[in-house]
Every structure is written in structure tokens, then in C-alpha cells.
Design an enzyme around this catalytic site. Structure first.
Site, mmCIF file in Angstrom:
data_model
loop_
_atom_site.group_PDB
_atom_site.id
_atom_site.type_symbol
_atom_site.label_atom_id
_atom_site.label_comp_id
_atom_site.label_asym_id
_atom_site.label_seq_id
_atom_site.Cartn_x
_atom_site.Cartn_y
_atom_site.Cartn_z
ATOM 1 N N ASP A 5 4.189 1.929 -4.425
ATOM 2 C CA ASP A 5 2.978 2.280 -5.208
ATOM 3 C C ASP A 5 3.006 1.430 -6.418
ATOM 4 O OD1 ASP A 5 1.228 3.888 -6.960
ATOM 5 O OD2 ASP A 5 2.108 5.844 -6.040
ATOM 6 N N VAL A 6 1.734 0.977 -6.649
ATOM 7 C CA VAL A 6 1.511 0.212 -7.677
ATOM 8 C C VAL A 6 1.410 0.799 -9.109
ATOM 9 C CG1 VAL A 6 0.382 -1.661 -6.594
ATOM 10 C CG2 VAL A 6 -0.865 0.067 -7.841
ATOM 11 N N ASP A 66 0.695 -1.071 0.025
ATOM 12 C CA ASP A 66 0.111 0.035 -0.067
ATOM 13 C C ASP A 66 1.201 1.280 -0.093
ATOM 14 O OD1 ASP A 66 -2.127 2.007 0.791
ATOM 15 O OD2 ASP A 66 -3.426 0.063 0.892
ATOM 16 N N TYR A 125 -13.827 6.201 -13.174
ATOM 17 C CA TYR A 125 -13.862 4.887 -12.298
ATOM 18 C C TYR A 125 -14.271 3.670 -12.867
ATOM 19 C CZ TYR A 125 -14.716 1.728 -8.095
ATOM 20 O OH TYR A 125 -14.677 0.765 -7.377
ATOM 21 N N LYS A 176 -12.351 -0.036 -14.479
ATOM 22 C CA LYS A 176 -12.833 -1.376 -13.880
ATOM 23 C C LYS A 176 -13.141 -2.124 -15.036
ATOM 24 C CE LYS A 176 -11.808 -0.653 -9.644
ATOM 25 N NZ LYS A 176 -10.770 -1.346 -8.923
#
Length: 251
Positions: free
Chosen positions: A56-57, A34, A147, A151
């Protein structure tokens, strides 16, 4: 027997942390990822058996570090749970390119980067990827242009990886949560919103973080050994009913 190891991103709270806890209950070693360092430190302090990675991804170099540090710690990676995500809601007219990219960087780029980086280890373990999308990726709604689109893309990305990784024994599936009783949701959902969701849900309630975790851990585990390329809506029936007619609940 060497314990299996999972990486869970967005693991400082909510569905990610609940998933990490359930994996640990099932004997897995878990790396918590995270970028919120303070929240992650708090969660990790109560779980000394887990590896905390405040990274951080959405940053390729940090994703490489996630994989390298996990392999150094556990020696293997058996599952990747791509849970990290951000939610920014508002009218399409108010969504400028900076906001669009902010959502895509974590919600879509992060899933791609982590999956790519973990691929060699997952092929070796014949492991699994579980991506966390959203019911907003299956059905459109107002105020969710970035968003919902991110997704929906995660759902398609899941299928692309499943199509190519099957021959390597790597399963790739997706969970699409509906309304979940997280601290964040309860903080931003007004009583009117909560009541409206209850009316639209056949089960007439929000889901719990633990209920979502149960679905994720199942798909990550060998119990789902012949399941890949699937999208599991864990949503109380929300997607199955479409718009619905709440007034009919009174009938």
C-alpha cells in the site's frame, strides 16, 4: 547491458497495467505494486517476468518495502510511475473529513512517500518519475472536491520535485488523463455521461489505456531526456476547449 527497472504503482489493472506491459515490451524490468492482492495476483500470474508487490503506497513502512524489494530484485530503479489512486465522487456537502483523508492518503501522500523513498536510487541512475494526475487537477468540475484537489496537488508536487531534482539528472513529469475507456469508467459512466463526454472532446471519443501508457512510457524513457517539470494532458483536447458548446458540433 543491464535492463532498466521501473516501479509502477496501481498496476493491477487499467492504465498502470497497460504501462507495465508497454515498459516490458521496451525491455524494462517492471515491479507491479497494488494493494488489491487478488487482482495483482491475477495480473502477475500472466506476467511471471515481473515482480509483484502487494503493498500500500499510503503506508510509509510498506513504501520502504517496495523500494527495498525492488532493489533486491533488480539492483536498480530507473523510473517510478506513481499511478495508484482512488476516486470518490459526490457533492461537497457529503465529503466528510474521513472521505477527504481517504482520497488524499493514496492520491497525494502515496506520490510523496514513493517519490521520497525512491530518491536515492533515482539519483544514482539519473532516472525519472512520472506522476499520474488527472484532467480534474487542471479544471474544476462538480462532485470532485477531494479527487480534483488531490490531483491538482500532484501537479504542483511534480513541479516541486522537478525544480530540485534537475541538478541530479532526475526528470519529473506528470500525465493528466482525460476520459479513458477503462473497465471501471465504463461500469460507472451512464450512456448519457458517455455521450456528454464525446460532445465535449474535440476527438469525440474516450482514450484507451494503451494511449495513456504510450505517453507515460515516453516520459519515463531517455527519449524525453530534456523534458522535466511538465504536465501532459492526454485528454482528446478536453482541457483545451474549456466548457465548450456541444451544440456547435452540429454546425
Amino acid at each position: 547491458m543491464t535492463s532498466k527497472c521501473a516501479i509502477v504503482t496501481g498496476a493491477a489493472r487499467g492504465i498502470g497495467l497497460a504501462t507495465a506491459d508497454l515498459l516490458a515490451e521496451n525491455g524494462w524490468k517492471v515491479a507491479l505494486v497494488d494493494r488489491d492482492q487478488s487482482e495483482l495476483a491475477q495480473a502477475a500470474a500472466e506476467r511471471p517476468e515481473m515482480l509483484a508487490l502487494p503493498l500500500d503506497v499510503s503506508i510509509p513502512e510498506q513504501v520502504d518495502a517496495i523500494i527495498a524489494k525492488t532493489l533486491e530484485w533488480a539492483g536498480r530503479i530507473d523510473s517510478l510511475v506513481n499511478n495508484a489512486g482512488v476516486a470518490e465522487f459526490g457533492p461537497i456537502a457529503d465529503c466528510d473529513f474521513t472521505a477527504w483523508r481517504r482520497v488524499m492518503a493514496t492520491n497525494l501522500d502515496g506520490v510523496f512517500l514513493c517519490s521520497q523513498a525512491a530518491t536515492p536510487a533515482l539519483k544514482q541512475s539519473r532516472g525519472s518519475i512520472v506522476n499520474i494526475a488527472s484532467i480534474s487537477g487542471l479544471r474544476a468540475s462538480t462532485l470532485r472536491v477531494a479527487y480534483g484537489t488531490s490531483k491538482a496537488a500532484v501537479i504542483q508536487l511534480t513541479k516541486q520535485y522537478a525544480a530540485e531534482f534537475g541538478e541530479h539528472g532526475v526528470r519529473v513529469n506528470c500525465v493528466a488523463p482525460g476520459p479513458v475507456r477503462t473497465k471501471l469508467a465504463m461500469a460507472v459512466h451512464s450512456p448519457e455521461i458517455i455521450a456528454a463526454y464525446h460532445d465535449a472532446l474535440p476527438l469525440n471519443r474516450y482514450g484507451s489505456e494503451r494511449e495513456l501508457a504510450e505517453a507515460v512510457v515516453f516520459l519515463a524513457s531517455d527519449k524525453a531526456s530534456y523534458i522535466t517539470g511538465q504536465v501532459l494532458a492526454v485528454d482528446g483536447g478536453f482541457d483545451s476547449t474549456g466548457v465548450g458548446l456541444p451544440a456547435l458540433r452540429q454546425a
